[in-house]
Scaffold this active site. Structure first.
Site, short mmCIF file in Angstrom:
data_model
loop_
_atom_site.label_atom_id
_atom_site.label_comp_id
_atom_site.label_asym_id
_atom_site.label_seq_id
_atom_site.Cartn_x
_atom_site.Cartn_y
_atom_site.Cartn_z
N LYS A 1 0.82 -1.21 0.00
CA LYS A 1 0.00 0.00 0.00
C LYS A 1 0.86 1.28 0.00
O LYS A 1 2.06 1.22 0.27
CB LYS A 1 -0.93 -0.03 1.22
CG LYS A 1 -1.99 -1.15 1.17
CD LYS A 1 -2.92 -1.03 2.38
CE LYS A 1 -4.03 -2.07 2.35
NZ LYS A 1 -4.95 -1.90 3.51
N HIS B 1 -2.14 -5.44 1.63
CA HIS B 1 -3.45 -6.07 1.42
C HIS B 1 -3.20 -7.52 1.02
O HIS B 1 -2.22 -7.81 0.33
CB HIS B 1 -4.22 -5.38 0.29
CG HIS B 1 -5.41 -6.18 -0.18
ND1 HIS B 1 -6.64 -6.09 0.42
CD2 HIS B 1 -5.53 -7.12 -1.17
CE1 HIS B 1 -7.47 -6.94 -0.18
NE2 HIS B 1 -6.82 -7.57 -1.15
N GLU C 1 -9.64 -10.65 -7.46
CA GLU C 1 -8.65 -9.58 -7.28
C GLU C 1 -7.47 -9.73 -8.24
O GLU C 1 -6.93 -8.73 -8.73
CB GLU C 1 -8.18 -9.56 -5.82
CG GLU C 1 -9.30 -9.13 -4.87
CD GLU C 1 -8.89 -9.13 -3.41
OE1 GLU C 1 -9.72 -8.75 -2.57
OE2 GLU C 1 -7.74 -9.51 -3.09
N TYR D 1 -12.51 -2.12 -3.78
CA TYR D 1 -12.99 -2.28 -2.40
C TYR D 1 -14.52 -2.29 -2.28
O TYR D 1 -15.07 -1.98 -1.24
CB TYR D 1 -12.41 -1.18 -1.51
CG TYR D 1 -11.05 -1.49 -0.91
CD1 TYR D 1 -10.80 -2.70 -0.26
CD2 TYR D 1 -10.02 -0.55 -0.95
CE1 TYR D 1 -9.57 -2.97 0.31
CE2 TYR D 1 -8.77 -0.81 -0.38
CZ TYR D 1 -8.56 -2.03 0.25
OH TYR D 1 -7.34 -2.29 0.84
N ASN E 1 -1.87 0.26 6.94
CA ASN E 1 -1.35 -1.01 7.46
C ASN E 1 -0.49 -1.76 6.44
O ASN E 1 -0.31 -2.96 6.52
CB ASN E 1 -2.51 -1.87 8.01
CG ASN E 1 -3.56 -2.17 6.95
OD1 ASN E 1 -3.38 -1.88 5.78
ND2 ASN E 1 -4.66 -2.78 7.37
N ARG F 1 2.50 -6.46 9.20
CA ARG F 1 1.79 -5.29 9.73
C ARG F 1 2.34 -4.86 11.08
O ARG F 1 2.37 -3.68 11.40
CB ARG F 1 0.29 -5.58 9.79
CG ARG F 1 -0.37 -5.46 8.39
CD ARG F 1 -1.74 -6.04 8.35
NE ARG F 1 -2.50 -5.61 7.16
CZ ARG F 1 -3.68 -6.10 6.84
NH1 ARG F 1 -4.26 -7.04 7.59
NH2 ARG F 1 -4.31 -5.68 5.76
P1 IDP Z 1 -7.96 -6.68 5.75
O1 IDP Z 1 -7.14 -5.69 4.92
O2 IDP Z 1 -7.19 -7.18 6.93
O3 IDP Z 1 -8.57 -7.77 4.91
P2 IDP Z 1 -10.62 -5.49 5.82
O4 IDP Z 1 -11.58 -5.65 6.94
O5 IDP Z 1 -10.88 -6.23 4.55
O6 IDP Z 1 -9.15 -5.83 6.39
O7 IDP Z 1 -10.54 -3.95 5.51
C1 IDP Z 1 -9.89 -3.46 4.35
C2 IDP Z 1 -9.01 -2.31 4.72
O8 IDP Z 1 -9.83 -1.25 5.21
C3 IDP Z 1 -8.03 -2.60 5.87
O9 IDP Z 1 -6.83 -3.18 5.44
C4 IDP Z 1 -7.81 -1.22 6.43
O10 IDP Z 1 -6.84 -0.53 5.67
C5 IDP Z 1 -9.15 -0.55 6.23
N1 IDP Z 1 -9.96 -0.63 7.46
C6 IDP Z 1 -10.55 -1.70 7.99
N2 IDP Z 1 -11.22 -1.41 9.11
C7 IDP Z 1 -11.05 -0.08 9.29
C8 IDP Z 1 -11.51 0.85 10.29
O11 IDP Z 1 -12.20 0.49 11.25
N3 IDP Z 1 -11.11 2.14 10.12
C9 IDP Z 1 -10.34 2.56 9.08
N4 IDP Z 1 -9.89 1.72 8.13
C10 IDP Z 1 -10.24 0.43 8.24
MG MG Z 2 -9.99 -7.69 3.40
#
Ligand code: IDP
Ligand code: MG
Length: 133
Positions: free
Chosen positions: A9, A115, A126, A49, A112, A102
């Site tokens: 990212k 992805h 994807e 997304y 973070n 991470r």
């Molecule tokens: P993942 O990347 O671990 O699969 P997901 O729940 O799919 O997590 O969420 C996608 C991305 O959205 C996360 O990597 C993060 O960057 C962002 N994200 C997830 N939850 C939050 C939140 O509560 N606040 C802000 N950004 C979030």
């Molecule tokens: Mg995800």
């Protein structure tokens, strides 16, 4: 052999962590089958997304993913999807296990660093999103 989509990212690209993160994959038996460094538009991020479109953080997330260059990669190994999720660590770096990408490199829940696809179906979707040939 299984394939998954990985993204380095903008926060990690900006901090010159591309090679360090690629080494994490290579040192954990992943093969990088294909990779591209790209800068996507907000519209493309929204499409990528789409599963999160009802979440309160959706717009910020799409602004963020389109804010700078990213590296998209196809990773391959046995159990690539689950093994990559383990190597990445929890979504929130503060909750990620020691030794995970991470934990080492993530700044915050939104920045973070990586992805990774979360299922076989999503991995296919994807991979096709970034590498249709
Ligand atoms: P993942 O990347 O671990 O699969 P997901 O729940 O799919 O997590 O969420 C996608 C991305 O959205 C996360 O990597 C993060 O960057 C962002 N994200 C997830 N939850 C939050 C939140 O509560 N606040 C802000 N950004 C979030
Ligand atoms: Mg995800």
């Amino acid at each position: 052999m299984e394939r998954t989509l990985s993204i380095i990212k903008p926060d990690a690209v900006e901090r010159d962590l591309i090679q360090k993160i690629k080494d994490e994959f290579l040192n954990n038996s992943f093969k990088i089958v294909n990779e591209r460094k790209i800068h996507i538009t907000k519209q493309e991020a929204e499409k990528f997304y789409k599963v999160h479109e009802t979440k309160p953080f959706y717009s910020d997330l799409c602004d963020y993913l389109s804010s700078g260059p990213i590296v998209v990669m196809i990773l391959e190994k046995e159990n690539a999807i689950l093994d990559n999720r383990k190597l990445m660590g929890a979504t929130n770096p503060t909750e990620a296990e020691e030794g995970t990408i991470r934990k080492k490199y993530g700044i915050s829940i939104d920045k973070n660093s990586v992805h990774g696809s979360d299922s076989l179906d999503n991995a296919k979707i994807e991979i096709n999103f970034f590498f249709k040939d």
